[in-house]
Design an enzyme around this catalytic site. Structure first.
Site, PDB file in Angstrom:
ATOM      1  NE  ARG A  63      -2.194  -1.240   3.144  1.00 60.84           N
ATOM      2  CZ  ARG A  63      -2.619  -2.483   3.042  1.00 60.84           C
ATOM      3  NH1 ARG A  63      -3.729  -2.753   2.435  1.00 60.84           N
ATOM      4  NH2 ARG A  63      -1.946  -3.486   3.592  1.00 60.84           N
ATOM      5  CB  THR A  64       3.299   2.549   2.477  1.00 67.12           C
ATOM      6  OG1 THR A  64       2.403   2.237   3.543  1.00 67.12           O
ATOM      7  CG2 THR A  64       3.998   3.849   2.765  1.00 67.12           C
TER       8      THR A  64
HETATM    9  C1  NCD Z   1       1.308  -0.624   8.637  1.00 66.04           C
HETATM   10  C2  NCD Z   1       2.811  -0.576   8.679  1.00 66.04           C
HETATM   11  O1  NCD Z   1       3.501  -1.089   7.811  1.00 66.04           O
HETATM   12  O2  NCD Z   1       3.289   0.018   9.629  1.00 66.04           O
HETATM   13  N1  NCD Z   1       0.778  -0.774   7.373  1.00 66.04           N
HETATM   14  C3  NCD Z   1       0.725   0.284   6.512  1.00 66.04           C
HETATM   15  O3  NCD Z   1       1.692   0.973   6.263  1.00 66.04           O
HETATM   16  N2  NCD Z   1      -0.458   0.564   5.964  1.00 66.04           N
HETATM   17  C4  NCD Z   1       0.720  -1.499   9.651  1.00 66.04           C
HETATM   18  C5  NCD Z   1       0.994  -2.973   9.603  1.00 66.04           C
HETATM   19  O4  NCD Z   1       1.931  -3.465   8.974  1.00 66.04           O
HETATM   20  O5  NCD Z   1       0.235  -3.694  10.281  1.00 66.04           O
END
Ligand code: NCD
Length: 318
Positions: A63-64
């Site tokens: 996602r990120t």
């Molecule tokens: C989170 C992360 O990587 O910190 N996810 C994200 O970036 N959307 C949370 C997770 O990994 O549970």
């Protein structure tokens, strides 16, 4: 906001160094970019044309990483995706040496995810480019907190005075730490909920104005929003809970528990979700959820951060 306000930071290492005014400036800028993202035809503006952005992901991310890349493309930036596994780091080069080599190529902005808390501060000390933290260990994940705040503000019209419960693996979550800074700076009332083993005493000492609870059922009725977190098995959380079934019995957000919550409570999750563990599908896909809105909002929010840092002039080290 005063006409003369200029975003004062060179890096986004975390939410901790930001003022409420900086946070509002990012969210307001994101609103302008949301309009670009929702255009029916060409969703691109030239704001970062000819600026070079390097994406350095040393930890897994779907996602990120995609969200940053889309945001960069929407701003017309030039992009380099540094493949950390295939890089010289895998051959034993230190992060500082990698940073110096990167600096030698003169990027304008670097987006990094790294498993070590503080890796970004180290990078920022060695390179001239602006550094954006896309997650560092269990420390901060500032753009996640900003997109969460954007989503909340959009849905509920404000952040000030909101009651927000964050539930689950508090111990290992950088999402929690960034959200704690952001929500408290913006006047929201935060309650952290989880089993005693996942609510570290150091955090209770560090956040005296935040409520801590082991009892989700008790805190649920008064919340305006509930943010559910995944159990981070890859960070060793398995040893802190008796088992997934037992955990779910007390901390899973499911249809029965939702009956205790306000009718219009906002259900959030940063992803990735473990359906059937911290949240059931009927709730994750139900009418209160804004989980995919969070993902959608991530793009204009990251555009705002890239824009505010990338068009910045001057060399202050803020
Ligand atoms: C989170 C992360 O990587 O910190 N996810 C994200 O970036 N959307 C949370 C997770 O990994 O549970």
């Amino acid at each position: 906001m005063s006409e003369r306000y200029i975003f004062p930071h060179k890096h986004l290492l975390g939410i901790e160094p930001l003022s409420a005014q900086d946070i509002t400036a990012i969210l307001d800028q994101a609103e302008a970019f949301e309009e670009v993202c929702e255009r029916p035809d060409i969703k691109i503006v030239p704001a970062l044309r000819k600026r070079l952005v390097v994406n350095l992901f040393f930890e897994n991310s779907t996602r990120t990483r995609n969200s940053f890349e889309i945001a960069e493309k929407r701003l017309s930036a030039e992009i380099i995706n540094f493949d950390a596994n295939a890089s010289a780091l895998a051959k034993g080069e230190t992060l500082v040496d990698t940073a110096l080599n990167l600096e030698a190529m003169r990027p304008d902005l670097t987006v990094m995810r790294h498993s070590a808390a503080g890796a970004h501060a180290l990078l920022a000390r060695h390179i001239k480019a602006g550094v954006i933290n896309a997650g560092d260990g269990a420390h901060e994940h500032p753009t996640q907190a900003l997109l969460d705040a954007y989503t909340l503000r959009k849905r509920l019209g404000r952040l000030d005075g909101l009651k927000v419960a964050i539930v689950g693996d508090i111990r290992h979550s950088r999402v929690v730490r960034s959200n704690l800074w952001l929500l408290t700076k913006m006047g929201a009332k935060v309650t952290l909920v989880g089993p005693p083993t996942l609510l570290p005493t150091e955090m209770k000492e560090a956040w005296p104005t935040v409520d801590f609870s082991y009892d989700l059922d008790a805190v649920l009725p008064e919340q305006d929003a509930i943010m559910m977190l995944r159990i981070q098995f890859e960070r060793g959380t398995g040893q802190f809970i008796p088992g997934q079934g037992e955990y779910a019995r007390f901390y899973q957000l499911n249809a029965a528990r939702m009956k205790r919550a306000k009718k219009d409570v906002v259900v959030m999750h940063p992803g990735p979700m473990n359906r059937g563990v911290e949240i059931t599908s009927d709730v994750a896909d139900g009418p209160n959820n804004v989980i995919l809105d969070q993902v959608t909002n991530g793009v204009p929010v990251r555009m705002a951060v890239l824009y505010l840092l990338g068009v910045r002039r001057g060399d202050s080290e803020a």
